[in-house]
Design a protein around this motif. Structure first.
Motif, PDB file in Angstrom:
ATOM      1  N   ALA A 147       0.838  -1.209   0.000  1.00  0.00           N
ATOM      2  CA  ALA A 147       0.000   0.000   0.000  1.00  0.00           C
ATOM      3  C   ALA A 147       0.866   1.249   0.000  1.00  0.00           C
ATOM      4  O   ALA A 147       0.583   2.218  -0.714  1.00  0.00           O
ATOM      5  CB  ALA A 147      -0.921  -0.012   1.210  1.00  0.00           C
ATOM      6  N   HIS A 173      -7.656  -6.086   1.114  1.00  0.00           N
ATOM      7  CA  HIS A 173      -7.442  -7.233   1.999  1.00  0.00           C
ATOM      8  C   HIS A 173      -8.769  -7.875   2.386  1.00  0.00           C
ATOM      9  O   HIS A 173      -8.919  -9.096   2.334  1.00  0.00           O
ATOM     10  CB  HIS A 173      -6.676  -6.765   3.239  1.00  0.00           C
ATOM     11  CG  HIS A 173      -6.316  -7.885   4.159  1.00  0.00           C
ATOM     12  ND1 HIS A 173      -7.110  -8.240   5.221  1.00  0.00           N
ATOM     13  CD2 HIS A 173      -5.268  -8.753   4.152  1.00  0.00           C
ATOM     14  CE1 HIS A 173      -6.551  -9.267   5.845  1.00  0.00           C
ATOM     15  NE2 HIS A 173      -5.432  -9.598   5.219  1.00  0.00           N
ATOM     16  N   LYS A 222      -2.859  -3.428  -4.546  1.00  0.00           N
ATOM     17  CA  LYS A 222      -2.510  -2.275  -3.699  1.00  0.00           C
ATOM     18  C   LYS A 222      -2.558  -2.663  -2.213  1.00  0.00           C
ATOM     19  O   LYS A 222      -1.984  -1.973  -1.384  1.00  0.00           O
ATOM     20  CB  LYS A 222      -3.401  -1.084  -4.001  1.00  0.00           C
ATOM     21  CG  LYS A 222      -4.867  -1.349  -3.893  1.00  0.00           C
ATOM     22  CD  LYS A 222      -5.653  -0.154  -4.394  1.00  0.00           C
ATOM     23  CE  LYS A 222      -7.142  -0.458  -4.370  1.00  0.00           C
ATOM     24  NZ  LYS A 222      -7.955   0.636  -4.875  1.00  0.00           N
ATOM     25  N   TRP A 223      -3.259  -3.733  -1.932  1.00  0.00           N
ATOM     26  CA  TRP A 223      -3.256  -4.372  -0.601  1.00  0.00           C
ATOM     27  C   TRP A 223      -3.544  -3.393   0.525  1.00  0.00           C
ATOM     28  O   TRP A 223      -2.858  -3.351   1.538  1.00  0.00           O
ATOM     29  CB  TRP A 223      -1.903  -5.076  -0.377  1.00  0.00           C
ATOM     30  CG  TRP A 223      -1.996  -6.258   0.532  1.00  0.00           C
ATOM     31  CD1 TRP A 223      -1.493  -6.339   1.809  1.00  0.00           C
ATOM     32  CD2 TRP A 223      -2.588  -7.517   0.263  1.00  0.00           C
ATOM     33  NE1 TRP A 223      -1.744  -7.566   2.348  1.00  0.00           N
ATOM     34  CE2 TRP A 223      -2.415  -8.307   1.417  1.00  0.00           C
ATOM     35  CE3 TRP A 223      -3.264  -8.061  -0.826  1.00  0.00           C
ATOM     36  CZ2 TRP A 223      -2.890  -9.608   1.504  1.00  0.00           C
ATOM     37  CZ3 TRP A 223      -3.729  -9.360  -0.737  1.00  0.00           C
ATOM     38  CH2 TRP A 223      -3.532 -10.108   0.417  1.00  0.00           C
ATOM     39  N   ASP A 224      -4.567  -2.574   0.316  1.00  0.00           N
ATOM     40  CA  ASP A 224      -5.016  -1.722   1.423  1.00  0.00           C
ATOM     41  C   ASP A 224      -6.115  -2.463   2.185  1.00  0.00           C
ATOM     42  O   ASP A 224      -6.388  -3.642   1.918  1.00  0.00           O
ATOM     43  CB  ASP A 224      -5.503  -0.366   0.886  1.00  0.00           C
ATOM     44  CG  ASP A 224      -6.592  -0.503  -0.174  1.00  0.00           C
ATOM     45  OD1 ASP A 224      -7.004  -1.650  -0.436  1.00  0.00           O
ATOM     46  OD2 ASP A 224      -7.016   0.513  -0.742  1.00  0.00           O
TER      47      ASP A 224
END
Lengths: 180, 219
Positions: free
Chosen positions: B67, B146, B140-142
């Motif tokens: 992120a 998630h 982006k795995w924010d």
């Protein structure tokens, strides 16, 4: 294909060339009407016929036909290129405009477990966080919620198979109508 | 409801009739490329590859950094917002065109004859492009990404027979972890683009062959 022999070739020399051609798998017939006798190649390989040029009495090889299917090269049209370039530029300009006006955002990073913030560390859950689905999969929860996930998966697989089989099914349908 | 040939009553019927006549209008060979959706798809794919390579210089596929590195691309890297934005929007456009292309073929019945191969490849391309775009949106795995991964893999795990195995394979274990992000990253940057590339190349080969044989057809 025609094999042209040298001027003044005797009948026994013609017969010798014919034998040599036959030995190489070519079917020929001799035509002696002018001062240069010729052999008309009825069937056989051009590559093999070329080897007859090494013979002393053979003067030339004349191709009488081209390839059976002539593949025409694609012509270049400047106005097509202009159209394509304009379209590509417009598409890229639209993307740049969208990128500037509606930039994709990034939310907060999910909470990492204490002492595991190093790269490669496992991530703690993100319970309670809103699930934001892209528009192309936004309809999935609705379908999954209405029935069991197994039924939904079967439905998708069936739909995919149906779409893939459409040309075959359609062909059979047309044949069926034609036969009726 | 209008009939199958587009004739109906009222304004709706007129609209459908107009739409139907537009769809059935023969396109001159010179303009065919303009109206068809195949070539924009190829252009978008090439844009995706180019911008994806640029993004990969700065993106870090680890849970602690994903992120933050994405935010850095948007905030600190020169022109990063532009490359990221173009990558994002070209992905969206690619999904839209991948949906429109089979729809157009379906409406115009262009799957017949020599076009059957292109139709099959187009149908196979659709889920791949959706997966490609969706896996990219999760990288982006924010917090949202998630939560989405957790929910999506939980739903996949409920599919009988193959579901649990697929979910386990994507997660790389029992829980969503760094391995999950790593696998999503691999899928997005290595496997799926190659599959798309192979399908697009096959499609181009089929089209080139049809053109050479003089069968024409839409792209």
């Amino acid at each position: 294909m025609i094999i042209v022999l040298k001027r003044g070739t005797e009948p026994d020399q013609i017969a010798e060339v014919l034998r040599e051609a036959q030995r190489r798998g070519l079917q020929c017939r001799a035509l002696v009407a002018a001062d240069k006798p010729v052999l008309h190649v009825l069937s056989g390989n051009t590559r093999r016929a070329r080897k007859l040029l090494k013979l002393e009495r053979v003067q030339a090889l004349v191709a009488t036909s081209g390839p059976r299917v002539r593949v025409e090269g694609r012509r270049f049209f400047p106005y097509h290129f202009l159209n394509w370039s304009s379209a590509a530029l417009m598409l890229i300009a639209t993307l740049v405009l969208l990128a500037g006006q509606f930039p994709p955002g990034v939310g907060e990073a999910p909470g990492t477990l204490a002492g595991q913030a190093a790269p490669g560390a496992d991530v703690a859950g993100s319970a309670g966080a809103p699930i934001v689905l892209p528009w192309y999969v936004a309809w999935l929860p609705g379908i999954l919620g209405s029935g069991s996930p197994g039924a939904a998966a079967l439905l998708f697989a069936g739909l995919l198979l149906l779409l893939l089989a459409l040309p075959t099914l359609d062909r059979r349908l047309i044949r069926g109508k034609g036969g009726a | 409801m209008s009939s199958s040939d587009g004739r109906g009553s009222g304004q709706g019927g007129e609209f459908l009739a107009t739409l139907w006549s537009l769809l059935r209008t023969p396109i001159p060979p010179g303009r065919r490329g303009f109206l068809a959706l195949g070539w924009p798809l190829l252009l978008l794919f090439l844009l995706q590859v180019a911008s994806g390579i640029l993004l990969s210089f700065y993106y870090q596929p680890s849970p602690g950094e994903a992120a933050e590195s994405t935010r850095r691309i948007l905030r600190d890297v020169d022109g990063g917002w532009l490359v990221f934005g173009v990558h994002h929007w070209s992905g969206q456009a690619m999904v839209a065109l991948s949906l429109l292309q089979p729809l157009r073929v379906l409406l115009t019945r262009a799957w017949r004859g020599a076009a059957a191969g292109s139709w099959t490849l187009g149908v196979l391309l659709l889920p791949l492009v959706v997966l490609l775009a969706y896996s990219g949106s999760l990288l982006k795995w924010d917090v949202g990404a998630h939560a989405t991964v957790v929910a999506a893999l939980s739903a996949v795990g409920e599919i009988p027979w193959i579901g649990p195995s697929v979910a386990y394979m994507v997660r790389g274990g029992e829980e969503v972890s760094a391995t999950t992000l790593s696998r999503l990253h691999s899928a997005h940057t290595q496997f799926l683009p190659w599959f798309v590339f192979v399908l697009v190349t096959f499609n181009l080969v089929i089209l080139a062959r049809r053109r050479r044989l003089g069968r024409g057809g839409s792209r």
